[in-house]
Design a protein around this motif. Sequence first.
Motif, mmCIF file in Angstrom:
data_model
loop_
_atom_site.group_PDB
_atom_site.id
_atom_site.type_symbol
_atom_site.label_atom_id
_atom_site.label_comp_id
_atom_site.label_asym_id
_atom_site.label_seq_id
_atom_site.Cartn_x
_atom_site.Cartn_y
_atom_site.Cartn_z
ATOM 1 N N GLU A 246 0.830 -1.208 0.000
ATOM 2 C CA GLU A 246 0.000 0.000 0.000
ATOM 3 C C GLU A 246 0.859 1.251 0.000
ATOM 4 N N ALA A 247 1.938 1.247 0.776
ATOM 5 C CA ALA A 247 2.801 2.422 0.860
ATOM 6 C C ALA A 247 3.615 2.631 -0.411
ATOM 7 N N ARG A 248 4.179 1.546 -0.963
ATOM 8 C CA ARG A 248 5.074 1.666 -2.113
ATOM 9 C C ARG A 248 4.318 1.765 -3.434
ATOM 10 N N PHE A 249 3.259 0.959 -3.607
ATOM 11 C CA PHE A 249 2.579 0.878 -4.896
ATOM 12 C C PHE A 249 1.151 1.442 -4.874
ATOM 13 N N ASP A 250 0.670 1.851 -3.689
ATOM 14 C CA ASP A 250 -0.704 2.336 -3.522
ATOM 15 C C ASP A 250 -1.726 1.285 -3.953
ATOM 16 N N TRP A 251 -1.469 0.028 -3.567
ATOM 17 C CA TRP A 251 -2.355 -1.066 -3.917
ATOM 18 C C TRP A 251 -3.549 -1.141 -2.976
ATOM 19 N N SER A 252 -4.681 -1.607 -3.502
ATOM 20 C CA SER A 252 -5.890 -1.849 -2.715
ATOM 21 C C SER A 252 -5.823 -3.249 -2.108
ATOM 22 N N PRO A 253 -6.747 -3.599 -1.180
ATOM 23 C CA PRO A 253 -6.778 -4.979 -0.675
ATOM 24 C C PRO A 253 -6.898 -6.016 -1.787
ATOM 25 N N ARG A 254 -7.638 -5.675 -2.831
ATOM 26 C CA ARG A 254 -7.771 -6.612 -3.963
ATOM 27 C C ARG A 254 -6.423 -6.831 -4.647
ATOM 28 N N ASP A 255 -5.676 -5.740 -4.889
ATOM 29 C CA ASP A 255 -4.355 -5.858 -5.512
ATOM 30 C C ASP A 255 -3.411 -6.677 -4.633
#
Length: 441
Positions: A246-255
Motif C-alpha cells: 500500500e505504501a510503495r505501490f498504492d495497492w488496494s486490498p484486492r491488488d
Amino acid sequence: MAAKPAGANALAFIFITVLINMIGFGVVMPVMPQLIMDVTGEDLSHAARWGGRLTLVYAVMQFFMSPVMGALSDRFGRRPVVLGSLAAYSVDFLLMALAPTIGFLLLARILAGALAATFSTANAFIADISPPEKRAANFGLMGAAFGLGFIIGPALGGIIGDALGPRAPFFAVAGLGFCNLVYGFLFLPESLKPENRRAFEWRRANALGNFLHFRQYPALLPIAGAIFLYQVGHWTFPSVWAYYAEARFDWSPRDIGFSLMAVGLAAAIVQGGLARLVIPAIGERAAALFGLAVAVVIYAAYGLVNEGWMVYVLIPIGALAGFTLPALQGIMSRTLPADSQGELQGALGSIMGVSMIVGPYLMTQVFAAFNEPGEPFEIAGITILPQGAPVRLPGASFLLASLLALAAILPLLGAFGNIRRPRAGTATQKAAPERAPAAGE
C-alpha cells in the motif's frame, strides 16, 4: 467418536486440514491493515506497529505452549491436539471479526497463540506415517498446502474486503474454521501407534528442555539456529507485505490479495512439485543451501523494486527459497528416533514461535520507522534512532531479511559434518554416526 486408524489416505487428510487452515490465514492478510486502522483510528505506519504487537502476543503464547502441545501429542496422540487447536482457531477469528477495540484484538491473539498446534502436530503426523527417506518430500507437501492456501485465501480476502468491508473476511474465516473442525472430527485419523507413545514430562514440555534433551545430537542446535535466522527474515513477507504494498505501490486490498495469490501459486509449484523431485536428487544439504542463497538475493530485490509489475517477475524466482525448510526438517527428523518426533516438532514450533516474537515485531517497526522517517525508531521501549530513520525506505525490512538469510548459511556449514543418526531404540540412546554424505548432499 472413535478415531479411525491411519491408512493409505492419511497424508491426504492432514494435507487438507492444513490447506483449509491456511486458506483462513490468507483471507485476512489483505484487510488486516484496514481493520487495525478501523479500531485504532491511526494511520498506516501506526497500524503496522500495532500489527507487529498483535503478532508478538500471539508468538509469546505459542512459544510457551507449542512444546506442551507437542508433548501432549506424543502422550495422547495427534488427533485430539489438532481438534482442540482447530476449535481455538475458529473462536479467535470470530472474536477479531467482532472486535470493538485494539484490546479485543489482543485478547483474541492471546487465545489463539496459547492453543496453536495445528502445524507442529501435522508435521509430527507426517513423521509418524512417512518412512525416513520420504519425510523431507512429505514435509514439502505441507509447504504446498501453505502455498495453495495462499492461492485461494488472499484473493478471496481481497475480493470480500473490497466488497463488504475489512471485518467480513474474519467472519468468513471463523465459519471456514468451524467447517475444518467438523471435517477433522469426522475424518482425521490417529497416526501415533501405542508403542511409540511416551509419558508426559513437564521438564521436557518446554523449549529449553527440548533443546537440552537434543544436545546429544550435535547437528541439531546449529541447524535450529539457521532455521531461526531464516524464519526471522521470512516473516517479513506475511507481516509487512500488505503495509508495504500500500505504501510503495498504492495497492488496494484486492491488488494485495492477488499478489499474495501469485506467491501461493509459485510456492505450491515449488514445494508440492519441484521440492519432491529436486531435494532427493541433489540432497537435503545442497537444497537447503541453494534455498538460502535464493532468499538472500530475492529479499534484497523486493526491498529495492519501485514498480508493482516487478513484483510478479520476482515471485517465481523467490519461491525456490522454499527448498530450505523441508530440507532442514528432513535432516533433523532423520536424526531422531520414532518416539521423539512430536517432541522435535514441538521444539521446531518453539523456534517458529521465537522467530514470530522477533521477526514480525522487528520488521513492522523497521517498516514504520523508514516509512515515516521523521519519527524516532523504538523497539520495546529502546530508542534506536532518536531522530528517526534518515531516509524514507519502505523496503528496509526486506533488506534486513536478506542479511539474515545470508547469516543463516554460516551455522549450516559446520553442522552438516556432525549429523548423527539414532540407533534402533528409544530417544534416550545415543545416536550412531550417519553414513558418509553422498555427492551433492
